[in-house]
Scaffold this motif. Sequence first.
Motif, short mmCIF file in Angstrom:
data_model
loop_
_atom_site.label_atom_id
_atom_site.label_comp_id
_atom_site.label_asym_id
_atom_site.label_seq_id
_atom_site.Cartn_x
_atom_site.Cartn_y
_atom_site.Cartn_z
N ALA A 204 0.84 -1.20 0.00
CA ALA A 204 0.00 0.00 0.00
C ALA A 204 0.88 1.25 0.00
CB ALA A 204 -0.92 0.00 1.21
N GLY A 205 0.56 2.19 -0.87
CA GLY A 205 1.32 3.42 -0.95
C GLY A 205 2.47 3.39 -1.95
N ASP A 206 2.82 2.21 -2.47
CA ASP A 206 3.90 2.11 -3.46
C ASP A 206 3.49 2.84 -4.74
OD1 ASP A 206 5.39 0.57 -1.76
OD2 ASP A 206 5.21 -1.29 -2.91
N THR A 207 4.46 3.39 -5.42
CA THR A 207 4.22 3.99 -6.73
C THR A 207 4.46 2.91 -7.78
OG1 THR A 207 4.94 6.15 -5.99
CG2 THR A 207 4.98 5.78 -8.35
N ILE A 208 3.53 2.81 -8.71
CA ILE A 208 3.69 1.85 -9.79
C ILE A 208 3.69 2.57 -11.13
CG2 ILE A 208 2.67 -0.09 -8.54
CD1 ILE A 208 0.11 0.36 -10.18
N VAL A 209 4.29 1.95 -12.12
CA VAL A 209 4.31 2.48 -13.48
C VAL A 209 3.35 1.62 -14.29
CG1 VAL A 209 5.76 2.86 -15.51
CG2 VAL A 209 6.70 3.24 -13.23
N ILE A 210 2.46 2.28 -15.02
CA ILE A 210 1.48 1.58 -15.84
C ILE A 210 1.78 1.89 -17.30
CG2 ILE A 210 -0.97 1.25 -16.33
CD1 ILE A 210 -1.54 2.46 -13.55
N GLU A 211 2.05 0.85 -18.08
CA GLU A 211 2.33 1.00 -19.50
C GLU A 211 1.18 0.40 -20.30
OE1 GLU A 211 6.25 -0.42 -20.65
OE2 GLU A 211 6.92 -0.16 -18.57
N SER A 212 0.87 1.01 -21.42
CA SER A 212 -0.19 0.52 -22.29
C SER A 212 0.37 0.29 -23.69
CB SER A 212 -1.33 1.53 -22.37
OG SER A 212 -2.24 1.17 -23.39
N ASP A 213 -0.04 -0.82 -24.30
CA ASP A 213 0.32 -1.06 -25.70
C ASP A 213 -0.90 -0.86 -26.60
OD1 ASP A 213 -1.23 -3.30 -25.30
OD2 ASP A 213 0.38 -4.74 -25.62
N ASP B 73 -3.74 -2.29 -26.08
CA ASP B 73 -4.62 -3.43 -25.92
C ASP B 73 -4.57 -3.99 -24.50
OD1 ASP B 73 -6.40 -5.48 -26.90
OD2 ASP B 73 -4.69 -6.86 -26.85
N SER B 74 -3.45 -3.79 -23.82
CA SER B 74 -3.30 -4.33 -22.48
C SER B 74 -2.46 -3.38 -21.63
CB SER B 74 -2.66 -5.72 -22.53
OG SER B 74 -1.39 -5.65 -23.15
N LEU B 75 -2.47 -3.63 -20.33
CA LEU B 75 -1.69 -2.82 -19.39
C LEU B 75 -0.62 -3.67 -18.75
CD1 LEU B 75 -4.58 -0.96 -17.52
CD2 LEU B 75 -3.15 -0.07 -19.37
N LEU B 76 0.52 -3.06 -18.50
CA LEU B 76 1.61 -3.70 -17.79
C LEU B 76 1.88 -2.86 -16.55
CD1 LEU B 76 3.98 -5.72 -17.57
CD2 LEU B 76 5.31 -4.14 -18.97
N LEU B 77 1.79 -3.47 -15.37
CA LEU B 77 2.04 -2.79 -14.11
C LEU B 77 3.39 -3.22 -13.58
CD1 LEU B 77 -1.41 -3.44 -12.36
CD2 LEU B 77 -0.76 -1.48 -13.73
N ARG B 78 4.24 -2.24 -13.24
CA ARG B 78 5.54 -2.56 -12.67
C ARG B 78 5.83 -1.58 -11.55
NH1 ARG B 78 10.01 -2.80 -16.95
NH2 ARG B 78 9.14 -0.85 -17.64
N SER B 79 6.62 -2.01 -10.60
CA SER B 79 6.97 -1.10 -9.51
C SER B 79 7.89 -0.01 -10.04
CB SER B 79 7.65 -1.86 -8.37
OG SER B 79 8.96 -2.22 -8.72
N TYR B 80 7.76 1.16 -9.45
CA TYR B 80 8.61 2.30 -9.82
C TYR B 80 10.08 1.94 -9.61
CZ TYR B 80 10.60 6.98 -9.80
OH TYR B 80 11.38 8.07 -10.06
N GLU B 81 10.36 1.26 -8.51
CA GLU B 81 11.74 0.88 -8.19
C GLU B 81 12.33 -0.01 -9.28
OE1 GLU B 81 9.25 0.76 -5.93
OE2 GLU B 81 9.88 2.47 -4.74
N ARG B 82 11.51 -0.94 -9.79
CA ARG B 82 11.96 -1.85 -10.85
C ARG B 82 12.29 -1.07 -12.12
NH1 ARG B 82 12.83 -7.44 -12.24
NH2 ARG B 82 12.70 -7.43 -14.49
N VAL B 83 11.42 -0.15 -12.50
CA VAL B 83 11.65 0.65 -13.70
C VAL B 83 12.89 1.52 -13.53
CG1 VAL B 83 10.68 2.47 -15.17
CG2 VAL B 83 9.22 0.60 -14.38
N LEU B 84 13.05 2.12 -12.35
CA LEU B 84 14.22 2.95 -12.08
C LEU B 84 15.50 2.13 -12.21
CD1 LEU B 84 15.33 5.70 -11.19
CD2 LEU B 84 15.03 4.95 -8.83
#
Length: 87
Positions: free
Chosen positions: A28-37, A39-50
């Motif tokens: 709870a409270g984590d920032t996530i990055v949402i990517e769209s192609d 047709d679908s969404l990809l959710l990843r943690s901000y830390e992972r993307v960084l």
Amino acid sequence: MHIEHAKLGEDGRLIIPAPLRKELGLHAGDTIVIESDGDSLLLRSYERVLKEVQASFAPHRVPGTRAADELIAERQAEAAAEDPVGS
């Protein structure tokens, strides 16, 4: 691949099922990055993307230096070239 079902709330909120949050290490409270192609969404943690972005730039890093230090040195060299007398 882990599949879960969820419903979109009336206000557009989506609750990520607990098993998926646990699998991804989301809290709870984590920032996530949402990517769209489109047709679908990809959710990843901000830390992972960084970490991925930092890793992509790592091969271009000069060991023992920082980008800010390099920029300052470049600007000082440019200034010295413009004013060789040092007035």
